[in-house]
Design a protein around this motif. Structure first.
Motif, PDB file in Angstrom:
ATOM      1  N   LEU A 289       0.855  -1.177   0.000  1.00 59.29           N
ATOM      2  CA  LEU A 289       0.000   0.000   0.000  1.00 59.29           C
ATOM      3  C   LEU A 289       0.899   1.236   0.000  1.00 59.29           C
ATOM      4  CD1 LEU A 289      -2.551  -1.098   2.784  1.00 59.29           C
ATOM      5  CD2 LEU A 289      -2.787  -1.380   0.308  1.00 59.29           C
ATOM      6  N   ALA A 290       0.897   1.966  -1.106  1.00 59.19           N
ATOM      7  CA  ALA A 290       1.704   3.178  -1.208  1.00 59.19           C
ATOM      8  C   ALA A 290       0.964   4.331  -0.533  1.00 59.19           C
ATOM      9  CB  ALA A 290       1.968   3.514  -2.675  1.00 59.19           C
ATOM     10  N   ALA A 291       1.722   5.145   0.209  1.00 50.45           N
ATOM     11  CA  ALA A 291       1.122   6.243   0.966  1.00 50.45           C
ATOM     12  C   ALA A 291       0.359   7.183   0.037  1.00 50.45           C
ATOM     13  CB  ALA A 291       2.209   7.021   1.711  1.00 50.45           C
ATOM     14  N   GLY A 292      -0.866   7.537   0.467  1.00 48.74           N
ATOM     15  CA  GLY A 292      -1.657   8.497  -0.271  1.00 48.74           C
ATOM     16  C   GLY A 292      -2.517   7.919  -1.376  1.00 48.74           C
ATOM     17  N   ARG A 293      -2.384   6.611  -1.658  1.00 48.46           N
ATOM     18  CA  ARG A 293      -3.210   6.012  -2.710  1.00 48.46           C
ATOM     19  C   ARG A 293      -4.457   5.382  -2.090  1.00 48.46           C
ATOM     20  NH1 ARG A 293      -1.025   6.431  -7.524  1.00 48.46           N
ATOM     21  NH2 ARG A 293      -2.457   4.946  -8.494  1.00 48.46           N
ATOM     22  N   ARG A 294      -5.477   5.227  -2.900  1.00 48.98           N
ATOM     23  CA  ARG A 294      -6.771   4.717  -2.425  1.00 48.98           C
ATOM     24  C   ARG A 294      -7.044   3.372  -3.101  1.00 48.98           C
ATOM     25  NH1 ARG A 294      -7.452  10.089  -3.829  1.00 48.98           N
ATOM     26  NH2 ARG A 294      -8.630   9.551  -5.724  1.00 48.98           N
ATOM     27  N   TYR A 295      -7.093   2.317  -2.299  1.00 50.02           N
ATOM     28  CA  TYR A 295      -7.188   0.953  -2.807  1.00 50.02           C
ATOM     29  C   TYR A 295      -8.589   0.380  -2.579  1.00 50.02           C
ATOM     30  CZ  TYR A 295      -2.084   1.127  -2.947  1.00 50.02           C
ATOM     31  OH  TYR A 295      -0.784   1.474  -3.210  1.00 50.02           O
ATOM     32  N   GLY A 296      -9.122  -0.272  -3.601  1.00 53.11           N
ATOM     33  CA  GLY A 296     -10.380  -1.006  -3.467  1.00 53.11           C
ATOM     34  C   GLY A 296     -10.091  -2.486  -3.396  1.00 53.11           C
ATOM     35  N   LEU A 297     -10.518  -3.134  -2.310  1.00 51.08           N
ATOM     36  CA  LEU A 297     -10.310  -4.576  -2.134  1.00 51.08           C
ATOM     37  C   LEU A 297     -11.579  -5.298  -2.572  1.00 51.08           C
ATOM     38  CD1 LEU A 297      -8.677  -6.996  -1.066  1.00 51.08           C
ATOM     39  CD2 LEU A 297      -9.564  -6.483   1.220  1.00 51.08           C
ATOM     40  N   ILE A 298     -11.467  -6.125  -3.600  1.00 54.02           N
ATOM     41  CA  ILE A 298     -12.642  -6.815  -4.134  1.00 54.02           C
ATOM     42  C   ILE A 298     -12.394  -8.320  -4.155  1.00 54.02           C
ATOM     43  CG2 ILE A 298     -13.260  -4.825  -5.554  1.00 54.02           C
ATOM     44  CD1 ILE A 298     -12.229  -6.440  -7.976  1.00 54.02           C
ATOM     45  N   GLY A 299     -13.455  -9.078  -4.316  1.00 52.18           N
ATOM     46  CA  GLY A 299     -13.379 -10.537  -4.350  1.00 52.18           C
ATOM     47  C   GLY A 299     -14.734 -11.123  -4.013  1.00 52.18           C
ATOM     48  N   ARG A 300     -14.898 -12.406  -4.281  1.00 46.40           N
ATOM     49  CA  ARG A 300     -16.168 -13.080  -4.032  1.00 46.40           C
ATOM     50  C   ARG A 300     -16.488 -13.113  -2.541  1.00 46.40           C
ATOM     51  NH1 ARG A 300     -17.828 -16.454  -8.386  1.00 46.40           N
ATOM     52  NH2 ARG A 300     -17.480 -15.213 -10.267  1.00 46.40           N
TER      53      ARG A 300
ATOM     54  N   PHE B  42     -13.018  12.363  10.360  1.00 50.07           N
ATOM     55  CA  PHE B  42     -12.532  13.524  11.105  1.00 50.07           C
ATOM     56  C   PHE B  42     -11.144  13.254  11.700  1.00 50.07           C
ATOM     57  CE2 PHE B  42     -12.225  16.027  15.053  1.00 50.07           C
ATOM     58  CZ  PHE B  42     -12.400  17.303  14.536  1.00 50.07           C
ATOM     59  N   GLY B  43     -10.892  11.994  12.092  1.00 52.31           N
ATOM     60  CA  GLY B  43      -9.621  11.654  12.745  1.00 52.31           C
ATOM     61  C   GLY B  43      -8.429  11.646  11.814  1.00 52.31           C
ATOM     62  N   ARG B  44      -8.653  11.537  10.497  1.00 57.09           N
ATOM     63  CA  ARG B  44      -7.571  11.553   9.505  1.00 57.09           C
ATOM     64  C   ARG B  44      -6.436  10.586   9.851  1.00 57.09           C
ATOM     65  NH1 ARG B  44      -6.839  18.096   8.711  1.00 57.09           N
ATOM     66  NH2 ARG B  44      -8.714  18.479   7.475  1.00 57.09           N
ATOM     67  N   PRO B  45      -6.715   9.279   9.918  1.00 56.40           N
ATOM     68  CA  PRO B  45      -5.639   8.320  10.210  1.00 56.40           C
ATOM     69  C   PRO B  45      -4.705   8.161   9.019  1.00 56.40           C
ATOM     70  CG  PRO B  45      -7.641   7.160   9.640  1.00 56.40           C
ATOM     71  CD  PRO B  45      -8.008   8.612   9.701  1.00 56.40           C
ATOM     72  N   ASP B  46      -3.546   7.584   9.260  1.00 58.49           N
ATOM     73  CA  ASP B  46      -2.611   7.320   8.166  1.00 58.49           C
ATOM     74  C   ASP B  46      -3.136   6.221   7.245  1.00 58.49           C
ATOM     75  OD1 ASP B  46      -0.768   9.185   9.215  1.00 58.49           O
ATOM     76  OD2 ASP B  46      -0.063   7.679  10.654  1.00 58.49           O
TER      77      ASP B  46
ATOM     78  N   GLN C 289      -5.966  12.682   1.738  1.00 62.76           N
ATOM     79  CA  GLN C 289      -4.518  12.800   1.587  1.00 62.76           C
ATOM     80  C   GLN C 289      -3.759  11.519   1.955  1.00 62.76           C
ATOM     81  OE1 GLN C 289      -3.032  15.600   0.248  1.00 62.76           O
ATOM     82  NE2 GLN C 289      -5.182  16.118  -0.133  1.00 62.76           N
ATOM     83  N   SER C 290      -4.276  10.721   2.913  1.00 68.83           N
ATOM     84  CA  SER C 290      -3.547   9.522   3.356  1.00 68.83           C
ATOM     85  C   SER C 290      -4.086   8.275   2.649  1.00 68.83           C
ATOM     86  CB  SER C 290      -3.635   9.389   4.879  1.00 68.83           C
ATOM     87  OG  SER C 290      -4.976   9.405   5.312  1.00 68.83           O
ATOM     88  N   THR C 291      -3.689   7.104   3.129  1.00 66.86           N
ATOM     89  CA  THR C 291      -3.986   5.842   2.439  1.00 66.86           C
ATOM     90  C   THR C 291      -5.362   5.306   2.835  1.00 66.86           C
ATOM     91  OG1 THR C 291      -1.616   5.379   2.592  1.00 66.86           O
ATOM     92  CG2 THR C 291      -3.039   3.574   1.884  1.00 66.86           C
ATOM     93  N   ILE C 292      -6.071   4.773   1.860  1.00 67.06           N
ATOM     94  CA  ILE C 292      -7.379   4.151   2.100  1.00 67.06           C
ATOM     95  C   ILE C 292      -7.359   2.734   1.539  1.00 67.06           C
ATOM     96  CG2 ILE C 292      -9.860   4.207   1.590  1.00 67.06           C
ATOM     97  CD1 ILE C 292      -9.686   7.190   1.237  1.00 67.06           C
TER      98      ILE C 292
END
Length: 710
Positions: A201-212, A344-348, A375-378
């Protein structure tokens, strides 16, 4: 085969009537409680031994008890319930011991009772006590089975790591916010969900986890949140999983309190100001107070209430609701509150599991826009195709116990995955042909002495070739709603001038006029709390209008899927038992076939429903709903927890279904694929929007712009 009564009379021809009644009563009335011949021996063995002290030993008695048990399995009805059809009436009063007829009638009521009983009373008492204790133990065991909660399997994770990795984590030099987890396994009970997997997981990128459904997406999030998988300690993690606990705290204050740094600084500021005001402060307090003011300014603490209010408003909380105590909100609103606290907490690292399940279309559109500037990773698990296309920068596909990463949104993933599968298939076919070509040469010249060296060389080449594995293609999901019913003539279902309220001072609907037929494909949209589910219950007849009428065809048969479908399922039984209890008297193969049509096959069908994933529980609910073959479906948020393949299959099945459909949904793709009409529920009214979902989306965007949320 002889009955236990016949075995008893043949083995003990001189048995007295009292013992006969006792033994046949024990076997006849308690036959279903015996598990084997030893149980029968425990119950009556001592009595039988007492009756034949010389002719039969203990082993003989055990054999007789086993024979009796076998007859109980084949014919469990008590002897007292057996009937014998006589050839002619029998006049018992005219019979005597000396008449031939009396000798032919084999009935214990014709036998003279011996004055001297042949059994020891104490042993008889002991046998009865033993049988009674056995019944009590069994009843207690059955009670524990029904009352004790099911102990579910627990998830676990293991990861190969080195001392070097541990030193890097402990070192203050490593301040990268990238996350890389290599060579890890995740299990749930005895099932292996991930094996030798890698996650980057690269910092600042937004990842969607998918699967059955059921492959372990939610479990992976939990392993990350609990740090069972090694995440650098300086990276803060927030997992939106549980709803906020209800208390007297106002919703807005609950969100503000999630920023613990701000709360600690404000608390210390109040404490120091109080000491200064009381004259008990020392010289260092002023210095510390200046430091606190500097940090509060640095984190923009004064802007926090406004930022929290914007988040709450975007998620549907009105200004009045923001001041309400959290205990006054339902579970769905408390989940929104938990999401607001996380934003609101803006975690990393922000972990979201199906965030759109708790939101209406308006809130989903706001969340899409809000997360696009995150701004951070999702890392988000979602079944909403449009949400993923709007939010994520990367897709992580969980399948075959591994994780594959793709750059781009969901549409790009679909295209790239198809291309990758085609290339893999071509490579597989080419390798297979090459292997076959070598094998043909080996088979042709295996016994040719002149070609021996070449054959050996080809054999070694064949051994060095990588092991070929066929392309692992996921099985396509197929759902079907049975429609073997006659076509009904209109009117099918309608509400005429309906007025409804739960309390007279809060009128929910007035002058409600709606109608639907077997060709209807209607979607109802609107904000949470607008009354969409109430409209469905009025249409089904579960709620009675205060004024106006509901009309329904006499042959209308409605199948209802509730957004809280899990509450309708018995979680303590397996899926097969669930259908058996709902639709008794059918063969097990029919229940398995019904469940198999919704992807609950094999061992899944015999697991307790409580152990299934959210999507699998939804499939069980579909199987239960459709088994009665309704001709009209009313579906309230049917896509919650379903994977995207199942949502596509659901849309296809609804389009093929010949009956009527009304659904409440926030899934844009399902709405676009299925619905021909869009009903908007708002302000105590329900009306048709001719422009469909596109017009509704444009209206919401315009509202956001006016309210300053975009």
């Amino acid at each position: 085969m002889a009955t236990y009564v016949e075995i008893l009379t043949s083995e003990f021809p001189e048995i007295d009537s009292e013992l006969f009644d006792y033994i046949t009563g024990v076997l006849g009335n308690g036959g279903s409680d015996f598990e084997d011949g030893e149980d029968v021996f425990d119950a009556i063995g001592a009595v039988l031994q007492e009756m034949s002290p010389d002719s039969k030993n203990e082993d003989d008695i055990r054999d007789i008890c086993q024979l009796m048990f076998n007859t109980l399995q084949l014919s469990p009805c008590p002897a007292t319930q057996r009937q014998v059809l006589l050839d002619a009436p029998v006049q018992l009063s005219q019979m005597s011991d000396t008449t031939p007829a009396a000798k032919e009638v084999q009935g214990i009521w014709m036998m003279k009772r011996s004055q001297n009983t042949m059994v020891n009373a104490k042993k008889l008492e002991k046998a009865e006590a033993k049988l009674k204790a056995k019944h009590e133990r069994r009843n207690e065991k059955d009670s524990q089975k029904t009352s004790s909660p099911i102990v579910l399997d627990e998830a676990s994770a293991s990861q190969a790591s080195s001392k070097k990795d541990a030193k890097v984590d402990q070192s203050t030099k490593n301040r990268s916010y990238d996350i890389r987890i290599e060579n890890f396994d995740v299990s749930f009970g005895e099932r292996c969900l991930l094996q030798g997997a890698e996650l980057s997981l690269a910092a600042g990128r937004r990842y969607g986890l998918i699967g059955r459904n059921g492959l372990g997406k939610t479990t992976l999030l939990k392993m990350l949140a609990s740090r069972n998988l090694r995440v650098p300690p300086h990276i803060s993690i927030l997992h939106v999983e549980q709803e906020v606990a209800g208390d007297e705290t106002a919703a807005l204050q609950s969100v503000l309190e999630s920023d613990t740094l701000r709360e600690d600084l404000l608390s210390e500021e109040r404490r120091l100001n109080a000491r200064i005001a009381n004259g008990t402060a020392e010289g260092t307090e002023s210095v510390r107070l200046s430091e606190i003011y500097g940090k509060l300014e640095e984190i923009e603490a004064d802007k926090a209430p406004a930022r929290a209010s914007v988040i709450l408003a975007g998620l549907g909380f009105s200004p009045k609701m923001q001041q309400q105590p959290t205990k006054e909100f339902s579970g769905g609103w408390r989940m929104r509150l938990a999401l607001a606290r996380a934003l609101f907490g803006r975690p990393d690292l922000l972990l979201l599991d199906e965030p759109t399940n708790m939101l209406d279309v308006r809130a989903i559109l706001w969340l899409e826009n809000y997360l696009q500037t995150w701004q951070s990773t999702i890392l988000v698990v979602s079944h909403d195709r449009n949400f993923l296309n709007a939010v994520v920068t990367d897709i992580i596909h969980l399948h075959s116990q591994r994780l594959d990463c793709y750059r781009g949104d969901y549409e790009n993933f679909v295209k790239t995955k198809e291309d990758r599968l085609k290339n893999q298939h071509r490579e597989y076919e080419a390798q297979l042909q090459y292997r076959q070509h070598i094998q043909v040469f080996i088979d042709r010249f295996r016994y040719n002495a002149n070609r021996a060296a070449q054959v050996q060389s080809k054999l070694k080449l064949l051994e060095k070739l990588p092991e070929l594995k066929p392309i692992d293609k996921e099985v396509e999901v197929a759902l079907r709603f049975p429609d073997n019913f006659e076509k009904l003539s209109p009117p099918i279902l309608q509400l005429d001038e309906v007025e409804f309220y739960y309390t007279p001072d809060l009128r929910l609907f007035s002058a409600l006029n709606l109608s639907a037929d077997l060709e209807s494909r209607i979607c109802i949209v609107g904000q949470n709390g607008a009354g969409k589910s109430t409209v469905l219950k009025l249409l089904m007849g579960e709620l009675t209008p205060v004024d106006g009428t509901r009309q329904a065809h006499r042959n209308l048969k409605i199948g209802y899927f509730s957004q809280h479908h899990v509450d309708q399922l018995d979680l303590n039984v397996c899926s097969i038992e669930l259908l058996l209890n709902k639709f008794p008297g059918r063969p097990e193969e029919e229940y398995r076939h019904q469940l198999g049509g919704y992807g609950i096959t094999g061992e899944l069908a015999t697991r307790p429903v409580a152990s299934l994933s959210g999507g699998q529980k939804s499939r069980v609910a579909f199987a239960q709903m459709t088994m009665a073959c309704p001709n009209f479906y009313i579906l309230d948020e049917p896509t919650n927890h379903l994977d995207m393949e199942t949502i596509e299959a659901l849309a296809t099945a609804l389009n093929k279904f010949r009956g009527g459909v009304i659904l409440v949904s926030h899934d844009e793709r399902l709405i676009r694929m299925v619905c021909k009409e869009l009903w908007v529920c708002d302000g105590g009214k329900v009306w048709r929007m001719d422009g469909g979902f596109d017009e509704y989306r444009d209206v919401l965007h315009e509202q956001f712009r006016k309210e300053g949320y975009l």
